[in-house]
Design an enzyme around this catalytic site. Sequence first.
Site, short mmCIF file in Angstrom:
data_model
loop_
_atom_site.label_atom_id
_atom_site.label_comp_id
_atom_site.label_asym_id
_atom_site.label_seq_id
_atom_site.Cartn_x
_atom_site.Cartn_y
_atom_site.Cartn_z
N HIS A 32 0.86 -1.19 0.00
CA HIS A 32 0.00 0.00 0.00
C HIS A 32 0.89 1.23 0.00
O HIS A 32 1.96 1.23 0.60
CB HIS A 32 -0.90 -0.01 1.25
CG HIS A 32 -1.96 1.06 1.23
ND1 HIS A 32 -1.72 2.33 1.70
CD2 HIS A 32 -3.24 1.05 0.79
CE1 HIS A 32 -2.84 3.05 1.55
NE2 HIS A 32 -3.76 2.31 1.00
N GLU A 43 -7.47 -4.64 0.00
CA GLU A 43 -8.12 -5.25 -1.16
C GLU A 43 -8.23 -6.77 -1.02
O GLU A 43 -9.21 -7.38 -1.47
CB GLU A 43 -7.35 -4.92 -2.45
CG GLU A 43 -7.46 -3.45 -2.81
CD GLU A 43 -6.66 -3.10 -4.04
OE1 GLU A 43 -6.03 -4.00 -4.64
OE2 GLU A 43 -6.65 -1.91 -4.41
#
Lengths: 389, 389
Positions: free
Chosen positions: A268, A326
């Site tokens: 991320h 995700e």
Amino acid sequence: MSVPTASSFVPGLEGVVAAQTRLSSVDGLAGELIIAGFPLERLASNATFEETVYLLWHDALPNVAQLDDFRQELAVDRSLIPATLDLLKAAAAQKVDAMDALRMAASTLSLRVPGEQAANLSHEEANKRDARILVAQFPTIVAAYWRLTEGNDPIEPRGDLSHAANYLYMLFGAIPSAERTRGMETYLNTVVDHGLNASTFAARVIIATQSDMISAIVGAVGALKGPLHGGAPGPALDMVFEIGDASRAETVLREKIERGERLMGFGHRVYKVRDPRADVLAAASERLYRADGDMALYNLSREVEKTALALLEEYKPGRNLKTNVEFYTALLLHGLGLPTPLFTSTFAISRVAGWTAHCFEQQQAGRLIRPQSEYIGVKDRHWLSVDQR
Amino acid sequence: MSVPTASSFVPGLEGVVAAQTRLSSVDGLAGELIIAGFPLERLASNATFEETVYLLWHDALPNVAQLDDFRQELAVDRSLIPATLDLLKAAAAQKVDAMDALRMAASTLSLRVPGEQAANLSHEEANKRDARILVAQFPTIVAAYWRLTEGNDPIEPRGDLSHAANYLYMLFGAIPSAERTRGMETYLNTVVDHGLNASTFAARVIIATQSDMISAIVGAVGALKGPLHGGAPGPALDMVFEIGDASRAETVLREKIERGERLMGFGHRVYKVRDPRADVLAAASERLYRADGDMALYNLSREVEKTALALLEEYKPGRNLKTNVEFYTALLLHGLGLPTPLFTSTFAISRVAGWTAHCFEQQQAGRLIRPQSEYIGVKDRHWLSVDQR
């Protein structure tokens, strides 16, 4: 009216602080996310989504009467008007992306109610009303669009169901179990706000011109659609399906890494340790799958995750690539029965609460967001008539 | 993936450079505007709007064959599809703001053509196609919406008319004179791009997520609606009408200033000398009114301007409040027969060319625009169940 001073280009505005907020705090180094004063873990596991929305809008949790009023207001605003439904039917005939359908339908919400002058509302009052309409309508729009693309009739919302339960009900036509409702609710709470991400920033730029709430949120939907932002939660699960069996995880993942592919669901931009949202969604996934799901898929996903983390550490030591939001979004939403093409619009069903809350804050700030550009083109071009070119 | 460093809040992002561009350069101290290499004055007076759009998209003027192709491509994309027209009818029944109608209708343009996968286009190719559709459609949408709100049928575009002439034709049903077409063309050229204004910035933030062109432009329309940005060109002319006769100008304006009212049409956030666009539009207004207009109104406006500038210098010495683009926009568009509620959407008919060109640039840059926010709320709130609140 001060004259802007010369400064140098900041690509992506990285590191520039463009807003002050009471809505969320993202500490990527500590792996901490605070939502309106609550550590994410504390809020996500306790709150209904209605409480979370109220908290973001009012900087306080509702009492019994306030919560009851808010639920009733949302119930009143959930059904679609004909103009919205007609447009969703036209979109379903073309099978456009679910986010395009949501953007089109959200834009029609200006037709539900009289404009602020006709309704004798201040700009602020009209924006509050429209924020409520947007939050109430998003699940109905997404569910109706999905059913239409599948050749099914949309299902009317029920006044006796919560926001999260209504969404599942309008998708599948059955009142969801407490576990499934709680799974959806935890997802909606977890991704409701996350600092000044691109869609939230787009909404703030738009509302800062003193434009209206619906215009701002329609812009945010457009930004969330982009694969660099909200548009890619599907591929993480595709990878799990591709692997199929835990015994193949290491071989498949090693091949991917050696081919230079990115492992979807890991890493991320902000979090350098584990994304706190991944933990919350992992726990919610485990609860859901144990109560009412395919435990083989759950166990396979955990194996894939473990193998991926080990291989990422082996191939990219020190990069600290951790499981991101995700990965568990995909597992949880799949467990709730949602098809992959709806993942991003389900994200929007949650994030619209954060967007509208940021718009209220930006309105309070009362200032245009208007950075500079640096001109790098030529000057003093000569005009040639078209036959001389 | 570098970790953002701590920095301090920059209200309104004032002075921060968020993009590099070849599209326009705004020098507020010198009163200079360059559009894709041309001083505004040189471009606006020579180019057709089609040439200006082509210039922004290709960084070069088209030759005869290229211009001919481009005109034909626009002609093909001008008519409305039923879904867009139906929505405009629903909007007209509610008499929503013309910018809301434009936003809704623009959002439906995803229904005109297959998505990029179905059309077998790359993301870049689909965005180019959609930019052309957006530019072609905006005049048709705005004209159709206005006619519908007036109870008239929309008028189909004509393949033999230019972009500017078609807009006037679709509004009024008569082929416009060369002077009127030139007046509209000069307006469209003049406001086509202006650095990183709020709507252009909104479009860039959205496309930077790798979202699509239509989503980005729909967001920009929402931003342009705001009165702090494009939403207030009407009041400048209202002031002229209120004054009514040159002999009353000084008394009325003096009263306004002494009551602390802002004189609409004077002063600009960036320009500290006369806005170069005001000069170009003043000359275009004079040509138009002399050829085909109400010279009494033109002369009154010039008198009001002269008086306002003298009084502003008297009451606010050194502030350098000059006539801005809104003053002559109002005079020119009024002279072309446009009603005030269409001024902002006519602005959008021009600016959509700049927006799409900025989106192409941002796509090339290939980077998310993602500033930071500073958390100013509380931390570590305790959860109380609803009956304890």
